[in-house]
Design a protein around this motif. Sequence first.
Motif, PDB file in Angstrom:
ATOM      1  N   GLY A 162       0.806  -1.082  -0.020  1.00 39.08           N
ATOM      2  CA  GLY A 162      -0.160  -0.051   0.120  1.00 39.08           C
ATOM      3  C   GLY A 162       0.756   1.167   0.034  1.00 39.08           C
ATOM      4  N   CYS A 163       0.343   2.210   0.639  1.00 42.57           N
ATOM      5  CA  CYS A 163       0.841   3.646   0.321  1.00 42.57           C
ATOM      6  C   CYS A 163       1.247   4.446   1.797  1.00 42.57           C
ATOM      7  CB  CYS A 163       0.361   4.594  -0.526  1.00 42.57           C
ATOM      8  SG  CYS A 163       0.298   4.177  -2.252  1.00 42.57           S
ATOM      9  N   PHE A 164       2.296   5.072   2.060  1.00 41.19           N
ATOM     10  CA  PHE A 164       2.757   5.610   3.240  1.00 41.19           C
ATOM     11  C   PHE A 164       2.450   7.236   2.993  1.00 41.19           C
ATOM     12  CE2 PHE A 164       5.007   1.759   3.530  1.00 41.19           C
ATOM     13  CZ  PHE A 164       5.194   1.211   4.614  1.00 41.19           C
ATOM     14  N   SER A 165       1.891   7.491   4.231  1.00 42.63           N
ATOM     15  CA  SER A 165       1.891   9.250   4.072  1.00 42.63           C
ATOM     16  C   SER A 165       2.402   9.690   5.689  1.00 42.63           C
ATOM     17  CB  SER A 165       0.619   9.769   3.788  1.00 42.63           C
ATOM     18  OG  SER A 165       0.190   9.519   2.424  1.00 42.63           O
ATOM     19  N   GLY A 166       2.597  10.798   5.709  1.00 44.77           N
ATOM     20  CA  GLY A 166       3.057  11.394   7.006  1.00 44.77           C
ATOM     21  C   GLY A 166       4.506  12.010   6.866  1.00 44.77           C
ATOM     22  N   HIS A 167       5.274  12.035   8.184  1.00 47.75           N
ATOM     23  CA  HIS A 167       6.644  12.566   8.143  1.00 47.75           C
ATOM     24  C   HIS A 167       7.647  11.820   8.972  1.00 47.75           C
ATOM     25  CE1 HIS A 167       4.584  14.213  11.688  1.00 47.75           C
ATOM     26  NE2 HIS A 167       5.907  14.208  12.068  1.00 47.75           N
ATOM     27  N   ILE A 168       8.842  11.769   8.466  1.00 47.97           N
ATOM     28  CA  ILE A 168       9.867  11.103   9.211  1.00 47.97           C
ATOM     29  C   ILE A 168      10.706  12.246   9.637  1.00 47.97           C
ATOM     30  CG2 ILE A 168      11.895   9.507   9.060  1.00 47.97           C
ATOM     31  CD1 ILE A 168      10.236   7.994   6.834  1.00 47.97           C
ATOM     32  N   GLY A 169      11.109  12.160  10.893  1.00 45.05           N
ATOM     33  CA  GLY A 169      12.079  13.381  11.380  1.00 45.05           C
ATOM     34  C   GLY A 169      13.351  12.733  11.826  1.00 45.05           C
ATOM     35  N   VAL A 170      14.282  13.288  11.442  1.00 52.06           N
ATOM     36  CA  VAL A 170      15.639  13.043  11.872  1.00 52.06           C
ATOM     37  C   VAL A 170      16.206  14.032  12.981  1.00 52.06           C
ATOM     38  CG1 VAL A 170      18.012  12.590  11.164  1.00 52.06           C
ATOM     39  CG2 VAL A 170      16.250  11.804   9.629  1.00 52.06           C
ATOM     40  N   PRO A 171      16.470  13.828  14.106  1.00 45.84           N
ATOM     41  CA  PRO A 171      17.188  14.765  15.003  1.00 45.84           C
ATOM     42  C   PRO A 171      18.147  15.903  14.533  1.00 45.84           C
ATOM     43  CG  PRO A 171      16.969  12.679  16.276  1.00 45.84           C
ATOM     44  CD  PRO A 171      16.720  12.550  14.713  1.00 45.84           C
ATOM     45  N   GLY A 172      17.884  17.068  14.348  1.00 49.84           N
ATOM     46  CA  GLY A 172      18.781  18.030  13.959  1.00 49.84           C
ATOM     47  C   GLY A 172      18.605  18.440  12.494  1.00 49.84           C
ATOM     48  N   SER A 173      17.722  17.749  11.740  1.00 51.60           N
ATOM     49  CA  SER A 173      17.343  18.143  10.404  1.00 51.60           C
ATOM     50  C   SER A 173      15.917  18.200  10.185  1.00 51.60           C
ATOM     51  CB  SER A 173      17.830  16.709   9.674  1.00 51.60           C
ATOM     52  OG  SER A 173      17.390  17.167   7.958  1.00 51.60           O
ATOM     53  N   ALA A 174      15.553  19.094   9.150  1.00 49.68           N
ATOM     54  CA  ALA A 174      14.092  19.011   8.945  1.00 49.68           C
ATOM     55  C   ALA A 174      13.303  17.585   8.749  1.00 49.68           C
ATOM     56  CB  ALA A 174      13.851  19.875   7.768  1.00 49.68           C
ATOM     57  N   CYS A 175      11.958  17.632   9.021  1.00 46.74           N
ATOM     58  CA  CYS A 175      11.294  16.460   8.757  1.00 46.74           C
ATOM     59  C   CYS A 175      11.092  16.069   7.140  1.00 46.74           C
ATOM     60  CB  CYS A 175       9.807  16.679   9.241  1.00 46.74           C
ATOM     61  SG  CYS A 175       9.907  16.494  10.922  1.00 46.74           S
ATOM     62  N   MET A 176      11.173  14.871   6.753  1.00 47.90           N
ATOM     63  CA  MET A 176      10.723  14.433   5.490  1.00 47.90           C
ATOM     64  C   MET A 176       9.525  14.090   5.187  1.00 47.90           C
ATOM     65  SD  MET A 176      12.704  11.502   3.139  1.00 47.90           S
ATOM     66  CE  MET A 176      11.830   9.960   4.080  1.00 47.90           C
ATOM     67  N   GLU A 177       8.765  14.847   4.384  1.00 45.90           N
ATOM     68  CA  GLU A 177       7.080  14.859   4.221  1.00 45.90           C
ATOM     69  C   GLU A 177       7.259  13.644   3.249  1.00 45.90           C
ATOM     70  OE1 GLU A 177       4.920  16.179   5.811  1.00 45.90           O
ATOM     71  OE2 GLU A 177       6.354  17.430   6.899  1.00 45.90           O
ATOM     72  N   VAL A 178       6.114  12.555   3.808  1.00 45.34           N
ATOM     73  CA  VAL A 178       6.026  11.268   2.873  1.00 45.34           C
ATOM     74  C   VAL A 178       4.601  11.209   2.315  1.00 45.34           C
ATOM     75  CG1 VAL A 178       5.852   8.904   3.006  1.00 45.34           C
ATOM     76  CG2 VAL A 178       7.587  10.159   4.141  1.00 45.34           C
ATOM     77  N   SER A 179       4.336  11.106   1.008  1.00 46.37           N
ATOM     78  CA  SER A 179       2.749  11.293   0.609  1.00 46.37           C
ATOM     79  C   SER A 179       2.667  10.388  -0.631  1.00 46.37           C
ATOM     80  CB  SER A 179       2.600  12.789   0.078  1.00 46.37           C
ATOM     81  OG  SER A 179       1.513  13.060  -0.439  1.00 46.37           O
ATOM     82  N   ALA A 180       1.935   9.472  -0.038  1.00 44.81           N
ATOM     83  CA  ALA A 180       1.354   8.389  -1.203  1.00 44.81           C
ATOM     84  C   ALA A 180       2.442   7.575  -1.435  1.00 44.81           C
ATOM     85  CB  ALA A 180       0.485   8.959  -2.076  1.00 44.81           C
ATOM     86  N   VAL A 181       3.679   7.304  -0.872  1.00 44.96           N
ATOM     87  CA  VAL A 181       4.768   6.458  -1.561  1.00 44.96           C
ATOM     88  C   VAL A 181       4.385   5.034  -1.389  1.00 44.96           C
ATOM     89  CG1 VAL A 181       7.183   5.874  -1.156  1.00 44.96           C
ATOM     90  CG2 VAL A 181       6.382   8.359  -0.718  1.00 44.96           C
ATOM     91  N   LEU A 182       4.546   4.399  -2.340  1.00 44.20           N
ATOM     92  CA  LEU A 182       4.106   2.807  -2.560  1.00 44.20           C
ATOM     93  C   LEU A 182       5.204   2.148  -1.807  1.00 44.20           C
ATOM     94  CD1 LEU A 182       2.325   0.531  -3.531  1.00 44.20           C
ATOM     95  CD2 LEU A 182       3.742   0.770  -5.680  1.00 44.20           C
ATOM     96  N   GLY A 183       4.669   1.129  -0.981  1.00 41.32           N
ATOM     97  CA  GLY A 183       5.749   0.131  -0.173  1.00 41.32           C
ATOM     98  C   GLY A 183       5.110  -0.642   0.602  1.00 41.32           C
ATOM     99  N   VAL A 184       5.677  -1.426   1.527  1.00 42.47           N
ATOM    100  CA  VAL A 184       5.065  -2.582   2.336  1.00 42.47           C
ATOM    101  C   VAL A 184       5.273  -2.375   3.861  1.00 42.47           C
ATOM    102  CG1 VAL A 184       5.277  -4.387   0.339  1.00 42.47           C
ATOM    103  CG2 VAL A 184       7.238  -3.756   2.130  1.00 42.47           C
ATOM    104  N   THR A 185       4.457  -3.186   4.587  1.00 45.82           N
ATOM    105  CA  THR A 185       4.521  -3.545   6.115  1.00 45.82           C
ATOM    106  C   THR A 185       4.539  -4.823   6.073  1.00 45.82           C
ATOM    107  OG1 THR A 185       2.402  -3.219   6.313  1.00 45.82           O
ATOM    108  CG2 THR A 185       3.592  -1.149   6.535  1.00 45.82           C
ATOM    109  N   GLU A 186       5.023  -5.515   7.213  1.00 53.08           N
ATOM    110  CA  GLU A 186       5.091  -6.719   7.305  1.00 53.08           C
ATOM    111  C   GLU A 186       4.970  -7.193   8.729  1.00 53.08           C
ATOM    112  OE1 GLU A 186       7.292 -10.346   5.163  1.00 53.08           O
ATOM    113  OE2 GLU A 186       8.790  -9.101   6.398  1.00 53.08           O
ATOM    114  N   ASN A 187       4.060  -8.255   9.222  1.00 49.17           N
ATOM    115  CA  ASN A 187       4.163  -9.018  10.479  1.00 49.17           C
ATOM    116  C   ASN A 187       4.842 -10.171  10.414  1.00 49.17           C
ATOM    117  OD1 ASN A 187       4.079  -9.938  13.231  1.00 49.17           O
ATOM    118  ND2 ASN A 187       1.718 -10.074  12.898  1.00 49.17           N
TER     119      ASN A 187
END
Length: 330
Positions: free
Chosen positions: A300-325
Amino acid sequence: MRSEPAQPLSGPPPALLTPDDAPHFGAWAGCMPGVDWRALRQPRSPGWLDFRLRHKRWQYIAFAHPDVFVGIAVVDLGWAAHGFAYAFLRGQKQLVSIARDGLPHAARVAQPLSDAAAHLPGLRIDMHAAGGKMQVSVRSRRLELDAELDLGAMPVPACIVAPANLLAHCTHKTSAIPANGRLRTAGTTLDLCACHASIDHSDGLLAHDTRWNWASAHADGCGFNLQAGYMGDAENIVWLEGLPYKLGPVQFDYNAADPLAPWQIRSHCGNTQLRFAPEGLHRGNKNLGIVASRFVQAIGCFSGHIGVPGSACMEVSAVLGVTENHASRW
């Protein structure tokens, strides 16, 4: 107090093992010169049988295209071989998959981001790297693929060596690699021109019971690998401007009884928040007593943001990928 600017990972050590034959634990940018655990002496030296039973190697390649997501894996379990290939056709919400098991010699996984092959009943997978390219071929009655990855245009990969859940594990992850190819499945042929591929190569000595949650997505200017489980936060990486940065722990929130419901992935510090909207599932459930495997991989698709301490957040919008259990007794 002002935080220091984020720094990308530095280059790997000259060898997988230290001079006293202990693992070089850490996270680096680039490829380890070679992965070979046979000289391991610390934290302990595995005996021949222990090494045979606990040594696991696999190479997984994903292709993300607006119309289809493809996953391929060659797995050498030491005492057995496994391979799978699947294609999720997003428009039809149709999954075409094939998985096969075999004897140990039927699967071969070489050094990171290089060759791997599985020749199993009804399924043949070949991955071959040469001249800055990787050729990938899948042959089965249900699915055929011919693709080429441009390794010369690959963002800097991440290499992680960690204790994992037994002795030591080395994994290499890549972000988006330019790729093209052709997929034939479900009575149709798809041109995969200008798609993105990613590679996951793993080699280590793992416990009989191994469990994880995993999330991975890659596109132009965006890439991340997140995990909670046997590796802890060791392999949590985000790529910014083509360079890998280390991230801290994350938590996966999802409905195990309904994996098609939305997933949430949050960092413990709160600076990463991702929403994942599943479109389809690749799953398996095998129980042979002492050996078992149960997994659900949602596409499916990811949206949201990823933050690296000391750097600006990377915005994520409808990026195709996977999750797994995933849970294995192997």
